[in-house]
Design a protein around this motif. Structure first.
Motif, mmCIF file in Angstrom:
data_model
loop_
_atom_site.group_PDB
_atom_site.id
_atom_site.type_symbol
_atom_site.label_atom_id
_atom_site.label_comp_id
_atom_site.label_asym_id
_atom_site.label_seq_id
_atom_site.Cartn_x
_atom_site.Cartn_y
_atom_site.Cartn_z
ATOM 1 N N UNK A 25 0.784 -1.233 0.000
ATOM 2 C CA UNK A 25 0.000 0.000 0.000
ATOM 3 C C UNK A 25 0.812 1.277 0.000
ATOM 4 N N UNK A 26 2.091 1.190 -0.315
ATOM 5 C CA UNK A 26 2.937 2.379 -0.345
ATOM 6 C C UNK A 26 2.658 3.195 -1.602
ATOM 7 N N UNK A 27 3.027 4.467 -1.549
ATOM 8 C CA UNK A 27 2.855 5.355 -2.691
ATOM 9 C C UNK A 27 4.187 5.484 -3.411
ATOM 10 N N UNK A 28 4.164 5.312 -4.714
ATOM 11 C CA UNK A 28 5.376 5.345 -5.530
ATOM 12 C C UNK A 28 5.564 6.738 -6.131
ATOM 13 N N UNK A 29 6.802 7.238 -6.049
ATOM 14 C CA UNK A 29 7.156 8.520 -6.645
ATOM 15 C C UNK A 29 8.406 8.349 -7.488
ATOM 16 N N UNK A 30 8.432 9.006 -8.627
ATOM 17 C CA UNK A 30 9.605 9.008 -9.501
ATOM 18 C C UNK A 30 10.309 10.337 -9.311
ATOM 19 N N UNK A 84 16.930 10.345 -9.392
ATOM 20 C CA UNK A 84 17.152 8.960 -8.960
ATOM 21 C C UNK A 84 16.852 8.003 -10.109
ATOM 22 N N UNK A 85 17.612 6.907 -10.166
ATOM 23 C CA UNK A 85 17.423 5.947 -11.251
ATOM 24 C C UNK A 85 16.237 5.004 -10.995
ATOM 25 N N UNK A 86 15.900 4.793 -9.729
ATOM 26 C CA UNK A 86 14.774 3.919 -9.408
ATOM 27 C C UNK A 86 13.690 4.730 -8.700
ATOM 28 N N UNK A 87 12.468 4.253 -8.755
ATOM 29 C CA UNK A 87 11.390 4.963 -8.043
ATOM 30 C C UNK A 87 11.619 4.931 -6.533
ATOM 31 N N UNK A 88 11.007 5.856 -5.842
ATOM 32 C CA UNK A 88 11.068 5.917 -4.385
ATOM 33 C C UNK A 88 9.684 5.636 -3.829
ATOM 34 N N UNK A 89 9.663 5.056 -2.643
ATOM 35 C CA UNK A 89 8.395 4.664 -2.039
ATOM 36 C C UNK A 89 8.139 5.444 -0.755
ATOM 37 N N UNK A 90 6.920 5.809 -0.572
ATOM 38 C CA UNK A 90 6.467 6.425 0.666
ATOM 39 C C UNK A 90 5.641 5.371 1.380
ATOM 40 N N UNK A 91 6.242 4.762 2.398
ATOM 41 C CA UNK A 91 5.662 3.585 3.044
ATOM 42 C C UNK A 91 4.442 3.920 3.900
ATOM 43 N N UNK A 92 3.550 2.957 3.971
ATOM 44 C CA UNK A 92 2.415 3.037 4.878
ATOM 45 C C UNK A 92 2.925 2.816 6.300
ATOM 46 N N UNK A 93 2.095 3.113 7.270
ATOM 47 C CA UNK A 93 2.484 2.964 8.664
ATOM 48 C C UNK A 93 2.903 1.529 8.964
ATOM 49 N N UNK A 94 3.959 1.372 9.752
ATOM 50 C CA UNK A 94 4.526 0.083 10.187
ATOM 51 C C UNK A 94 5.269 -0.666 9.095
ATOM 52 N N UNK A 95 5.571 -0.032 7.970
ATOM 53 C CA UNK A 95 6.359 -0.670 6.918
ATOM 54 C C UNK A 95 7.598 0.163 6.649
ATOM 55 N N UNK A 96 8.672 -0.504 6.248
ATOM 56 C CA UNK A 96 9.910 0.191 5.916
ATOM 57 C C UNK A 96 10.625 -0.588 4.818
ATOM 58 N N UNK A 97 11.765 -0.075 4.405
ATOM 59 C CA UNK A 97 12.540 -0.695 3.346
ATOM 60 C C UNK A 97 12.438 0.120 2.074
ATOM 61 N N UNK A 98 13.304 -0.143 1.124
ATOM 62 C CA UNK A 98 13.319 0.645 -0.101
ATOM 63 C C UNK A 98 12.034 0.474 -0.909
ATOM 64 N N UNK A 99 11.386 -0.686 -0.758
ATOM 65 C CA UNK A 99 10.110 -0.924 -1.454
ATOM 66 C C UNK A 99 8.967 -1.149 -0.465
ATOM 67 N N UNK A 100 9.192 -0.815 0.799
ATOM 68 C CA UNK A 100 8.211 -0.991 1.888
ATOM 69 C C UNK A 100 7.876 -2.463 2.074
ATOM 70 N N UNK A 101 8.897 -3.297 1.970
ATOM 71 C CA UNK A 101 8.711 -4.743 2.053
ATOM 72 C C UNK A 101 8.858 -5.286 3.470
ATOM 73 N N UNK A 102 9.323 -4.479 4.400
ATOM 74 C CA UNK A 102 9.567 -4.950 5.768
ATOM 75 C C UNK A 102 8.475 -4.444 6.698
ATOM 76 N N UNK A 103 7.839 -5.367 7.412
ATOM 77 C CA UNK A 103 6.829 -5.010 8.400
ATOM 78 C C UNK A 103 7.514 -4.804 9.735
#
Length: 111
Positions: free
Chosen positions: A38-43, A47-66
């Motif tokens: 449920x993260x929001x993706x921004x280009x 930056x060469x790759x997109x960036x993610x704005x993680x939902x609450x309680x998630x982290x990581x470059x793609x918000x893959x870590x709870x």
């Protein structure tokens, strides 16, 4: 006088404002599914790759870590109780050893 802006994480999630929104554009096409959970993706253009704005309680470059945050006042109290009990036991053991050797010394001296 310079006015400082404080970081408010709710700005990002609720209003879509903040660092990502100011410096990047929402992802489109295939990049839209880059972020997870449920993260929001921004280009961001620099930056060469997109960036993610993680939902609450998630982290990581793609918000893959709870992240499960547990904060309980009982845990601190339990730690303090354990520390006090261990300290009391150590004092008791040291006193027992001192008493034992002092009695042993008195008996040896009387002989």
């Amino acid at each position: 006088m310079v006015q400082q802006r404080t970081w408010d994480p709710t700005e990002f999630r609720e209003e879509g404002k903040g660092l990502m929104a100011e410096h990047g554009d929402p992802c489109g096409g295939a990049e839209a599914s880059f972020c997870m959970n449920g993260a929001t993706c921004y280009k961001i253009p620099s930056a060469s790759t997109p960036s993610c704005l993680c939902a609450e309680n998630y982290s990581g470059s793609r918000c893959e870590k709870f992240q499960l945050f547990i904060s309980s006042p009982e845990s601190t109290e339990n730690g303090l109780i354990v520390a006090v009990v261990i300290t009391a036991l150590l004092i008791f053991v040291v006193l027992a050893v001192i008493i034992f050797y002092s009695c042993k010394y008195k008996i040896w001296r009387q002989k």
